[in-house]
Design an enzyme around this catalytic site. Structure first.
Site, PDB file in Angstrom:
ATOM      1  CD  GLU A  67     -11.021  45.213 -18.256  1.00 22.90           C
ATOM      2  OE1 GLU A  67     -11.927  44.736 -18.165  1.00 22.90           O
ATOM      3  OE2 GLU A  67     -10.247  46.686 -18.316  1.00 22.90           O
ATOM      4  CG  ASP A  97     -19.025  38.203 -34.165  1.00 24.30           C
ATOM      5  OD1 ASP A  97     -18.245  38.638 -34.745  1.00 24.30           O
ATOM      6  OD2 ASP A  97     -19.607  38.603 -32.981  1.00 24.30           O
TER       7      ASP A  97
END
Length: 868
Positions: free
Chosen positions: A612, A265
């Site tokens: 969100e 990542d």
């Protein structure tokens, strides 16, 4: 240690020609052999450069620059126009594996089209490549996680099967020549919190690891044959997962037979040093990661591998092994291919083609879940006059979600309803923001130019507003995504300026916040300046320093005010929105007035990617850094629904969100509820078709809708006790797998191939499903397994599902073949086996206790240990 003291100096074009000729002569050699031969020609410093996601060109070897970072979560992303499908959680709500495969095929086809447009053998910058960092198959263990919208929900089996088919779509059916390479992520045990994610250490039991967090990744590798895997930010039991050889080498490569490459990542290797304090410097963190099996660094931390080799932290042979895997992938993709390569003919005409647009509509339709329909409120009768209200009725961001491409012609719910029911039958009032303190695009009802809704937009193909505009039009609202595109067709430059003018119409007196939101490119040196004038006075002047520009104004009346907005696109920023926060009472008065003229109310409420998402800069009540602290519908929207219900007219609630929302009041008081998620470019058309009855909804919830935040265990705990339908013992608001239809399905004749099964043998389960209603429709047939003896097993576990279409008054037999893994369980030590005991299978349109269905019991005799 050998390095090239004097690299051969060749002109880039001649080097490319020699390399291409050499590759052609060795075309029958395995990609690994060709890759190893190429790696052997590199100096150590050249090798180190190729281990970072932004891999530079090596001209003397004919190697073009290649950035490995490309996105395709629900459409080819961040690289201009593309087909934008429903967000991943919406795709999961379809419970349709063939749909997921078609979506994956579309994503990679459009990625290949853009790759071809740049040309094989040429440099490919970020988002232009064929190594797609999707799907996200982390388990959505807690609805508070802002990135849960990117996943396929809370169930390991559903997630795994959807992932397998999406991966097959991305990669195609020729493993030697993949159309693109899929990268399931984030391996492993990663699902928030967003705050602190760069140094978070997960403490999870062996049982929960093997039972919940690993199965989808196993399926993605062993069944989907993913060509790549991304390791996560977090640590597991004190060791960052990108440095865990027991996961990346022993489990992934040896036990599961993974043949591809592992990428970190982004900046996860750097995080090991800065936030995990795993090693004192990046040389040692990088060495530990590449030794463990992380081949590619998304970031630049691997630059310190040069020092790591010199200090003996890692051997050159390990670096060569990783490079060989990386270049083997590039060979398989045909990066240096000629015109005969299988995908060379895919052109830009396939990007957002008519067929892909139809698929986007189909995906949006299949994703919609009907949660409530009292008194057959839906479908709405022809000729119904509809009051459309709510913060999500007419916003682009709630169509596109995150990790998205640019939709060429998106259809909002308001636009879809106007098209389907007639503009003269639709009245609109925004009514409320998504949440207190979160600005929302100013609606068309508060903007006017020349007697029409909206503002006059003048589009210039320069950055100083000089000359005659290339384009003049009326824009209903200022809410645009222009990532890697220009709004001026045929413009020769991507630098442009837009001036919007007209009137701002406050709905009543009070305190207003006006805001400009610019989607900033996160690694640019400069940003787009904007200026907002009200009554010829500058109220916002920004030269590109801030993403959220605001002005606070007190208005004493509701008279019109002149408005001018200047926007200069001089860099790589991605769009602009003109937003506001209006006084609550003024907006509710507007809603009440609008509803008086209507026969029914359709309220578009929920969440948005502004509240969100991934590591957002937001701290307002109920939200924190992209996660939620409260799963209830925000209070401003609850007040909006109560005001609508007070009219006494039928109230239809459309929930648009990326996660479960506690809709307790709506469940008790609304006449109908549907969940539409973030539905993609065709979302407004899909919702309109469902409301009109043109399409019979059949989606099912891929997550549990809990009644309250109090029902949830501590967010930071990764223990599964009390989480998801498999271990939650309370009463959900709406259960996993739930969804209604405009017709009715009945189940009969459950049949087992045997009632006494020897461990290791398969079990066949079947039942007859009949559509005994008056409408054709889809049914999602679900198969659950319950252990009647083992108190540590899940309460129930999904082990099969099929989405089937049934014409009214017809039936069919649905069969499932369960293998040992589907019949197995995991013990406290994390070991999986088929165990002797008494079991029940249930077939129905949802879970036991929450749907009509049939069940049968059987015994397993003996036991069978299964590989990890």
């Amino acid at each position: 240690m050998k390095t090239r003291a004097t690299p051969l100096r060749l002109a880039p074009l001649f080097g490319l020609l020699l390399f291409t000729m050499s590759a052609a002569c060795a075309q029958d050699a395995a990609p690994e052999a060709k890759a190893a031969a190429l790696v052997a020609k590199m100096s150590l410093s050249e090798k180190i450069g190729q281990l970072q996601s932004g891999a530079p060109a090596i001209p003397h070897l004919g190697i073009a620059a290649y950035d490995w970072w490309s996105e395709g979560l629900h459409g080819n992303a961040r690289n201009g126009y593309a087909t934008v499908f429903p967000q991943a959680i919406g795709l999961a709500a379809s419970w349709d594996t063939s749909l997921l495969q078609d979506v994956g095929t579309t994503v990679s086809t459009e990625a290949r089209a853009k790759f071809n447009a740049s040309g094989s053998g040429h440099d490919h910058v970020r988002y232009q490549g064929l190594t797609i960092w999707s799907p996200n198959i982390n388990i959505f263990r807690d609805p508070r996680w802002g990135r849960g919208q990117e996943t396929y929900g809370e169930d390991p089996y559903l997630t795994g099967q959807l992932a397998v088919h999406f991966i097959r779509g991305i990669q195609g059916d020729d493993p030697d020549h993949p159309r693109a390479i899929a990268t399931p992520k984030h391996f492993v045990v990663h699902s928030g919190p967003e705050a602190g994610r760069h140094g978070f250490d997960v403490d999870v039991s062996p049982h929960d690891l093997a039972d919940t967090y690993l199965p989808a990744f196993r399926a993605a590798v062993t069944q989907g044959h993913a060509g790549s895997v991304m390791c996560a930010y977090n640590a597991l039991h004190g060791t960052p997962v990108c440095a865990r050889g027991d996961l990346l080498t022993t489990l992934l490569r040896q036990d599961w037979g993974f043949k591809g490459y592992v990428v970190s990542d982004c900046d996860a290797i750097d995080d090991m040093t800065k936030f995990h304090y795993f090693k004192p410097d990046n040389a040692q963190s990088s060495a530990a990661s590449i030794r463990a099996g992380t081949d590619l660094d998304c970031g630049t931390a691997y630059a310190d591998l040069l020092s790591a080799v010199q200090k003996g932290y890692v051997t050159p042979s390990i670096i060569d092994a990783s490079l060989t895997r990386l270049f083997a992938a590039r060979y398989r993709l045909g990066e240096w291919g000629d015109g005969s390569y299988p995908y060379a003919g895919i052109g830009m005409d396939q990007v957002d083609s008519a067929a892909h647009q139809r698929l986007a509509l189909q995906a949006a339709l299949e994703s919609i879940v009907l949660l409530k329909n009292e008194h057959n409120t839906l479908p709405l009768h022809p000729g119904t006059r509809i009051a459309v209200i709510g913060p999500n009725a007419d916003t682009l961001e709630t169509l596109e979600a995150n990790y998205h491409g640019t939709a060429r012609a998106p259809v909002t719910p308001l636009e879809g309803l106007r098209e389907r029911f007639g503009a003269d039958h639709i009245d609109y009032a925004q009514g409320a923001p998504v949440a207190d303190g979160v600005p929302i695009p100013i609606p068309e009802t508060a903007l006017r130019t020349a007697g029409a809704a909206g503002l006059k937009g003048e589009y210039f193909d320069n950055t100083d507003f000089s000359g005659t505009p290339r384009l003049t039009r009326t824009d209903r609202r200022i809410d645009f995504d222009w990532d890697h595109v220009t709004p001026i067709d045929g413009a020769k430059t991507r630098q442009y300026a837009v001036r919007w003018t007209g009137q701002w119409l406050p709905p009543g007196p009070g305190d207003y916040t006006l805001a400009i939101h610019v989607d900033r490119c996160f690694d640019c040196k400069g940003h787009d300046p904007v200026r907002l004038f009200i009554d010829d006075k500058p109220v916002i002047v920004d030269d590109g320093d801030d993403m959220h520009m605001q002005a606070h104004l007190h208005i004493d009346d509701d008279r019109p005010h002149t408005l001018r907005l200047d926007y200069v696109h001089s860099g790589e920023d991605q769009g602009v929105r003109l937003q506001w926060l209006a006084p609550a009472q003024a907006q509710l008065v507007h809603v009440t007035t609008t509803i008086r003229r209507a026969d029914a109310v359709v309220a578009f409420v929920g969440l948005s990617p502004d509240v969100e998402g991934e590591e957002l800069k937001i701290e307002v009540p109920g939200f924190d850094g992209g996660d939620r602290t409260d799963i209830a519908l925000p209070s401003a929207q609850r007040a909006l629904l109560e005001a609508a219900a007070a009219s006494g007219k039928p109230l239809v609630v459309v929930l648009m969100s990326g996660s479960a929302v506690a809709m307790n009041w709506a469940k008790a008081h609304a006449d109908a509820i549907i969940a539409a998620w973030y539905p993609g470019q065709a979302g407004g058309e899909a919702v309109a078709k469902v409301l009109a009855g043109d399409y019979n909804p059949a989606g099912r919830l891929p997550v549990t809708f809990y009644a309250s935040t109090r029902d949830l265990p501590p967010y930071v705990s990764y223990a599964m006790k009390g989480r998801t339908y498999r271990y939650f013992t309370g009463t959900p608001l709406y259960p996993f797998g739930y969804g209604l239809s405009y017709t009715h399905f009945d189940y009969t004749d459950p049949t087992l191939s045997t009632s006494e099964l020897a461990a290791g043998n398969p079990l066949t389960v079947s039942a007859v499903v009949r559509n005994d209603g008056d409408r054709d429709g889809d049914e999602v047939v679900q198969l659950y397994l319950q252990s009647l003896d083992d108190p540590h097993a899940p309460r129930r576990a999904l082990v099969g599902f099929q989405r089937v279409h049934l014409v009214a008054k017809t039936s069919r037999t649905v069969r499932f073949e369960l293998d040992s893994r589907q019949l197995s369980d995991v013990d406290a030590a994390g070991l999986r086996a088929v165990e002797a005991g008494h079991y029940r299978v249930y077939i129905g349109g949802g879970q036991p206790d929450y749907s009509e269905g049939v069940s049968e019991e059987f015994r397993i005799n003996g036991s069978e240990a299964l590989p990890r």
